[in-house]
Design a protein around this motif. Structure first.
Motif, PDB file in Angstrom:
ATOM      1  N   GLN A 207      -0.621 -13.874  -9.903  1.00 14.09           N
ATOM      2  CA  GLN A 207       0.175 -14.447  -8.756  1.00 14.09           C
ATOM      3  C   GLN A 207       0.132 -13.301  -7.660  1.00 14.09           C
ATOM      4  OE1 GLN A 207       3.214 -16.440 -11.735  1.00 14.09           O
ATOM      5  NE2 GLN A 207       4.158 -15.035 -10.327  1.00 14.09           N
ATOM      6  N   HIS A 208      -1.022 -12.366  -7.636  1.00 14.26           N
ATOM      7  CA  HIS A 208      -0.782 -11.588  -6.558  1.00 14.26           C
ATOM      8  C   HIS A 208      -2.455 -11.385  -5.668  1.00 14.26           C
ATOM      9  CE1 HIS A 208       2.700  -8.585  -7.361  1.00 14.26           C
ATOM     10  NE2 HIS A 208       2.528  -9.110  -8.495  1.00 14.26           N
ATOM     11  N   ASP A 209      -2.021 -11.098  -4.605  1.00  8.39           N
ATOM     12  CA  ASP A 209      -3.464 -10.765  -3.843  1.00  8.39           C
ATOM     13  C   ASP A 209      -3.948  -9.653  -4.461  1.00  8.39           C
ATOM     14  OD1 ASP A 209      -5.105  -9.186  -1.674  1.00  8.39           O
ATOM     15  OD2 ASP A 209      -4.619 -11.021  -0.945  1.00  8.39           O
ATOM     16  N   PRO A 210      -5.150  -9.333  -5.061  1.00 11.14           N
ATOM     17  CA  PRO A 210      -5.594  -8.356  -5.832  1.00 11.14           C
ATOM     18  C   PRO A 210      -5.971  -7.199  -4.731  1.00 11.14           C
ATOM     19  CG  PRO A 210      -7.318  -9.786  -5.607  1.00 11.14           C
ATOM     20  CD  PRO A 210      -6.180 -10.636  -5.144  1.00 11.14           C
ATOM     21  N   ILE A 211      -6.137  -7.175  -3.354  1.00  8.44           N
ATOM     22  CA  ILE A 211      -6.426  -6.290  -2.786  1.00  8.44           C
ATOM     23  C   ILE A 211      -5.008  -5.538  -2.301  1.00  8.44           C
ATOM     24  CG2 ILE A 211      -7.088  -5.331  -0.393  1.00  8.44           C
ATOM     25  CD1 ILE A 211      -8.990  -7.775  -0.380  1.00  8.44           C
ATOM     26  N   ASP A 212      -4.081  -6.538  -2.396  1.00  6.54           N
ATOM     27  CA  ASP A 212      -2.503  -6.023  -2.075  1.00  6.54           C
ATOM     28  C   ASP A 212      -2.205  -5.130  -3.219  1.00  6.54           C
ATOM     29  OD1 ASP A 212      -2.424  -6.728   0.628  1.00  6.54           O
ATOM     30  OD2 ASP A 212      -1.191  -8.411   0.095  1.00  6.54           O
ATOM     31  N   LEU A 213      -2.466  -5.693  -4.429  1.00  4.14           N
ATOM     32  CA  LEU A 213      -2.040  -5.014  -5.659  1.00  4.14           C
ATOM     33  C   LEU A 213      -2.785  -3.734  -6.095  1.00  4.14           C
ATOM     34  CD1 LEU A 213      -0.188  -5.412  -8.281  1.00  4.14           C
ATOM     35  CD2 LEU A 213      -1.924  -6.820  -9.268  1.00  4.14           C
ATOM     36  N   ALA A 214      -3.962  -3.760  -5.852  1.00  2.73           N
ATOM     37  CA  ALA A 214      -4.579  -2.323  -5.898  1.00  2.73           C
ATOM     38  C   ALA A 214      -4.064  -1.383  -5.035  1.00  2.73           C
ATOM     39  CB  ALA A 214      -6.201  -2.635  -5.697  1.00  2.73           C
ATOM     40  N   LYS A 215      -3.668  -1.686  -3.712  1.00  3.47           N
ATOM     41  CA  LYS A 215      -2.921  -0.658  -3.142  1.00  3.47           C
ATOM     42  C   LYS A 215      -1.469  -0.417  -3.503  1.00  3.47           C
ATOM     43  CE  LYS A 215      -3.980   0.564   0.729  1.00  3.47           C
ATOM     44  NZ  LYS A 215      -4.748   1.684   1.092  1.00  3.47           N
ATOM     45  N   GLN A 216      -1.004  -1.283  -3.865  1.00  5.06           N
ATOM     46  CA  GLN A 216       0.457  -0.857  -4.411  1.00  5.06           C
ATOM     47  C   GLN A 216       0.274  -0.047  -5.821  1.00  5.06           C
ATOM     48  OE1 GLN A 216       1.726  -5.396  -4.709  1.00  5.06           O
ATOM     49  NE2 GLN A 216       3.672  -4.568  -4.190  1.00  5.06           N
ATOM     50  N   SER A 217      -0.475  -0.444  -6.649  1.00  4.06           N
ATOM     51  CA  SER A 217      -0.643   0.419  -7.976  1.00  4.06           C
ATOM     52  C   SER A 217      -1.091   1.815  -7.730  1.00  4.06           C
ATOM     53  CB  SER A 217      -1.699  -0.437  -9.064  1.00  4.06           C
ATOM     54  OG  SER A 217      -1.218  -1.634  -8.992  1.00  4.06           O
ATOM     55  N   ALA A 218      -2.211   1.958  -6.773  1.00  4.56           N
ATOM     56  CA  ALA A 218      -2.667   3.047  -6.547  1.00  4.56           C
ATOM     57  C   ALA A 218      -1.604   4.024  -5.756  1.00  4.56           C
ATOM     58  CB  ALA A 218      -3.864   3.290  -5.493  1.00  4.56           C
ATOM     59  N   THR A 219      -0.953   3.436  -4.809  1.00  2.00           N
ATOM     60  CA  THR A 219       0.111   4.208  -4.012  1.00  2.00           C
ATOM     61  C   THR A 219       1.288   4.851  -5.054  1.00  2.00           C
ATOM     62  OG1 THR A 219      -0.411   2.979  -1.943  1.00  2.00           O
ATOM     63  CG2 THR A 219       1.750   4.234  -2.217  1.00  2.00           C
ATOM     64  N   LEU A 220       1.844   3.893  -5.802  1.00  4.13           N
ATOM     65  CA  LEU A 220       2.782   4.468  -6.887  1.00  4.13           C
ATOM     66  C   LEU A 220       2.189   5.299  -7.593  1.00  4.13           C
ATOM     67  CD1 LEU A 220       5.524   3.936  -7.885  1.00  4.13           C
ATOM     68  CD2 LEU A 220       4.825   1.997  -9.220  1.00  4.13           C
ATOM     69  N   ASP A 221       1.117   5.267  -8.045  1.00  5.51           N
ATOM     70  CA  ASP A 221       0.405   6.308  -9.167  1.00  5.51           C
ATOM     71  C   ASP A 221       0.172   7.412  -8.342  1.00  5.51           C
ATOM     72  OD1 ASP A 221      -0.575   6.584 -11.827  1.00  5.51           O
ATOM     73  OD2 ASP A 221      -2.345   7.207 -10.823  1.00  5.51           O
ATOM     74  N   HIS A 222      -0.069   7.328  -7.215  1.00  2.75           N
ATOM     75  CA  HIS A 222      -0.403   8.390  -6.496  1.00  2.75           C
ATOM     76  C   HIS A 222       0.932   9.395  -6.082  1.00  2.75           C
ATOM     77  CE1 HIS A 222      -1.791  11.388  -3.095  1.00  2.75           C
ATOM     78  NE2 HIS A 222      -0.689  10.827  -2.383  1.00  2.75           N
ATOM     79  N   LEU A 223       1.878   8.628  -5.634  1.00  2.89           N
ATOM     80  CA  LEU A 223       3.066   9.409  -5.254  1.00  2.89           C
ATOM     81  C   LEU A 223       3.870   9.883  -6.494  1.00  2.89           C
ATOM     82  CD1 LEU A 223       4.444   6.845  -2.329  1.00  2.89           C
ATOM     83  CD2 LEU A 223       3.321   9.273  -2.186  1.00  2.89           C
ATOM     84  N   SER A 224       3.565   9.228  -7.693  1.00  2.33           N
ATOM     85  CA  SER A 224       4.414   9.714  -8.717  1.00  2.33           C
ATOM     86  C   SER A 224       3.642  10.850  -9.897  1.00  2.33           C
ATOM     87  CB  SER A 224       4.644   8.516  -9.595  1.00  2.33           C
ATOM     88  OG  SER A 224       3.382   7.881 -10.341  1.00  2.33           O
ATOM     89  N   GLY A 225       2.240  11.132  -8.992  1.00  2.00           N
ATOM     90  CA  GLY A 225       1.739  12.129  -9.760  1.00  2.00           C
ATOM     91  C   GLY A 225       0.885  11.392 -11.152  1.00  2.00           C
ATOM     92  N   GLY A 226       0.677  10.291 -11.121  1.00  2.00           N
ATOM     93  CA  GLY A 226       0.074   9.952 -12.354  1.00  2.00           C
ATOM     94  C   GLY A 226       0.844   9.361 -13.342  1.00  2.00           C
ATOM     95  N   ARG A 227       1.851   8.904 -12.850  1.00  2.00           N
ATOM     96  CA  ARG A 227       2.688   8.334 -13.991  1.00  2.00           C
ATOM     97  C   ARG A 227       2.665   7.058 -14.212  1.00  2.00           C
ATOM     98  NH1 ARG A 227       8.276  10.203 -12.484  1.00  2.00           N
ATOM     99  NH2 ARG A 227       7.716  11.089 -10.648  1.00  2.00           N
TER     100      ARG A 227
END
Length: 276
Positions: free
Chosen positions: A88-108
């Protein structure tokens, strides 16, 4: 054993900030949040456990926004989706969301991936139900191309992306941790072995019989046996159940919290305290 939690956070429940702080202070390992963008009122898809669909399904907070809040007020709490409806997601947007959350949380961040059960919800996103598994596989491959260290093109049956600069990158090399949810079976186990780090079995029942099948599919795909992660999800705990999981080599479980106000959720955390 790491003890994480899941909850349907809504506009009527405890807030992500309050819950995240309480979980970290009490020593819980993580917070996983489910996803439903909307629930069409005219629905033919039956609720999988049976009976009426609980109220919280139509009121669920966006998991990425809620987990972003949780990340900002914690330092060690794991953050995951349980699950993201990737079709149900645009994969380009979802890749950005996921990487951003992972980056900002320090890999959590853990990306829990699922195929969904609500045909009407998926149809409103333009998803053809019969091909949703293949669509998820394709979108995961496209996202991995964007997460790659060097610009990498991808062309698949459902989508494509040019070789691109796409930052931030997930903290872990190549992708955040990916766990695939769904009912046990050859199709699911083949998918877990192909593009995930492990399995999110809902409820955690029947693992004595199903784990050997998954481990066989995993090893036949050339994956290292010790890399497979099994994370029983939405579990109602008991001492015997946790001992059983430990005997199976399971290192993390996700306990189900009530979708409720602050007082009720904190009471549940008090009841879960002996397991942490």
């Amino acid at each position: 054993m790491r003890i994480a939690t899941t909850i349907f956070l809504t506009d009527e429940t405890i807030t992500p900030v309050r819950l995240a702080r309480e979980l970290e202070e009490r020593g819980f390992a993580g917070l996983y949040l489910p996803e439903h963008t909307h629930i069409p009122v005219e629905r033919l898809s039956p609720y999988p456990p049976g009976g009426e669909l609980p109220r919280q399904y139509g009121r669920t907070l966006d998991p990425f926004v809620a987990l972003g809040q949780a990340s900002a007020v914690t330092e060690s709490l794991g953050l995951g989706t349980g699950i993201t409806l990737v079709a149900q997601h645009d994969p380009i947007d979802l890749a950005k969301q996921s990487a951003t959350l992972d980056h900002l949380s320090g890999g959590r961040f853990t990306l829990g991936v699922g195929y969904g059960w609500n045909r009407e919800e998926a149809a409103d996103h333009g998803v053809e139900w019969s091909t949703r598994r293949e669509l998820v596989r394709d979108r995961m491959a496209l996202m991995r191309a964007l997460w790659a260290d060097k610009p990498t093109a991808y062309e698949g049956p459902f989508g494509s992306v040019r070789a691109s600069e796409a930052h931030p990158k997930p903290v872990r090399n190549g992708a955040p941790r990916v766990l695939l949810g769904g009912a046990a079976g050859p199709k699911l186990f083949a998918a877990v072995a192909e593009y995930a780090d492990g399995w999110l079995p809902i409820g955690g029942g029947g693992l004595t019989d199903t784990l050997p099948q998954l481990r066989r599919a995993w090893e036949e795909a050339g994956r290292a046996p010790d890399d497979l992660e099994i994370v029983p999800y939405a579990v109602l705990p008991s001492p015997g159940k946790l001992t059983h999981y430990a005997d199976l080599g399971i290192e993390e479980i996700v306990l189900q919290l009530p979708s409720a106000d602050e007082a009720a959720v904190l009471k549940a955390l008090d009841e879960f305290a002996p397991y942490v």
